[in-house]
Design an enzyme around this catalytic site. Structure first.
Site, mmCIF file in Angstrom:
data_model
loop_
_atom_site.group_PDB
_atom_site.id
_atom_site.type_symbol
_atom_site.label_atom_id
_atom_site.label_comp_id
_atom_site.label_asym_id
_atom_site.label_seq_id
_atom_site.Cartn_x
_atom_site.Cartn_y
_atom_site.Cartn_z
ATOM 1 C CG ASP A 10 -2.019 1.019 1.152
ATOM 2 O OD1 ASP A 10 -2.056 1.781 0.173
ATOM 3 O OD2 ASP A 10 -2.849 1.045 2.083
ATOM 4 C CG ASP A 105 -3.397 3.785 -3.467
ATOM 5 O OD1 ASP A 105 -4.251 2.970 -3.851
ATOM 6 O OD2 ASP A 105 -3.607 4.615 -2.562
ATOM 7 C CD GLU A 106 -5.603 -0.973 -1.660
ATOM 8 O OE1 GLU A 106 -5.297 -1.722 -0.708
ATOM 9 O OE2 GLU A 106 -6.626 -0.279 -1.674
#
Length: 351
Positions: A10, A105-106
């Site tokens: 993350d 983003d993850e």
């Protein structure tokens, strides 16, 4: 059965981190990526200095500025975020062939059986974090666990720029003390209903009679019981099937009548249909939903099983949603089409 080794990566305050990386003059001052007050925007992301003032993502910009008057608003640069995300995802694929992006983003990685780093998932996660920082200038938090559910929980334990590992033998004790609101998918309303039953931690759910759980939560009861035991059989999948397509619009001026809201439907539906065509998903629609967010930021969603997303169905749902609002002005209208699974075609989520 081989014990799985799952990593959840993350990126920390991703949009804001990209802005800070690309503009060192921003330094450590509170910044937020989001719309201006005049456009009734909301905060898309903020850095940690801003969070100390109570600023959060999805917060109205006007409210954020009240909490932090010296907050610096930075316009979003989606292309820059996409490029940074693509760079990070390429790094992840060096460490595993099984990478499941969840958003820009993850992502999850399955490193079960990997020979990298002497087969240690912990060392692989550390290597990934180091590589991301070295090559992109961004920091990432990581969680390592026997399944996806626990890996995601773990990545939040040492934020920002940290690593947390849940070994198989630690799972029972860790989950027993886990607050139920930390289970992904449990929002404030569900958490409140659980607390009314005396369920504050995962271990508490087993004190509630099964029949009562089923009455309260229906089919979700099975998933709830599994998560509260630390169980999650979902595989990490390199190909994710798109489950829905949606569109929403926040208006500069509130829509104060049902007729004003209805007038916006043709344009929204046209955009939705264009997105369905782009994903070759028009024939997969089996459900439509209308979301209204009112002037006080309360919201409601009404959905219906359908065979096609047409104006008549959407207008009917809008009327129901408007009636729920009891005439309150509307600041946002959203449409969503739920998609049925298709055996012969995988609809990939775009970064």
């Amino acid at each position: 059965m081989t014990q799985r080794k799952i990593i959840h990566i993350d990126l920390d305050c991703f949009f804001a981190a990209v802005e800070m990386r690309d503009n060192p003059k921003l330094g450590d001052q509170p910044i937020a990526v989001g719309g201006s007050v005049s456009s009734r925007g909301v905060i898309a992301a903020c850095n940690y200095p801003a969070r100390t003032f109570g600023v959060r993502s999805a917060m109205p910009t006007a409210q954020a500025l009240k909490l932090c008057p010296h907050l610096l608003l930075v316009p979003g640069r989606m292309q820059a975020y996409k490029e940074a995300s693509q760079q990070v995802m390429a790094i992840l694929k060096r460490y595993s062939d099984i990478v499941e992006p969840l958003s820009l983003d993850e992502a999850y990685l399955d490193v079960t059986g990997s020979a990298l780093c002497q087969g240690s998932a912990t060392r692989i996660a550390e290597a990934i974090r180091h590589t991301i920082k070295t090559e992109t200038g961004l920091t990432a938090s990581a969680g390592v666990a026997p399944n996806k559910f626990l890996a995601k929980i773990a990545s939040d334990e040492r934020k920002p720029d940290g690593l947390f590992v849940i070994c198989p033998h630690q799972v029972p004790d860790f989950v027993a003390r886990l607050p139920v609101q930390k289970i992904p998918g449990i929002g404030p309303k569900t958490a409140s209903r659980l607390q009314e039953l005396g369920v504050h931690y995962c271990q508490d759910v087993f004190k509630v009679p099964l029949a009562r759980l089923i009455r309260q939560f229906g089919a979700y009861s099975q998933t709830l019981l599994e998560r509260c035991q630390g169980l999650d059989q979902r595989p990490v999948s390199a190909e994710r099937v798109r489950k829905s397509v949606g569109v929403e619009q926040t208006y500069a001026q509130d829509k104060c009548s049902l007729q004003d809201c209805e007038a916006e439907l043709p344009a929204l539906l046209s955009t939705l249909q264009q997105r369905l065509e782009r994903h070759r998903a028009s024939s997969l629609v089996h459900k439509v939903a209308v979301k209204l967010k009112f002037h006080d930021f309360q919201q409601t969603t009404v959905e219906q099983q359908v065979q096609t997303a047409d104006l008549a169905s959407i207008r009917s749902l809008l009327v129901t949603a408007w009636q729920r609002g009891e005439g309150r002005p509307v600041r946002l209208i959203g449409l969503q089409a739920g998609l049925a699974e298709q055996d012969h075609k995988q609809l990939m989520l775009e970064l």
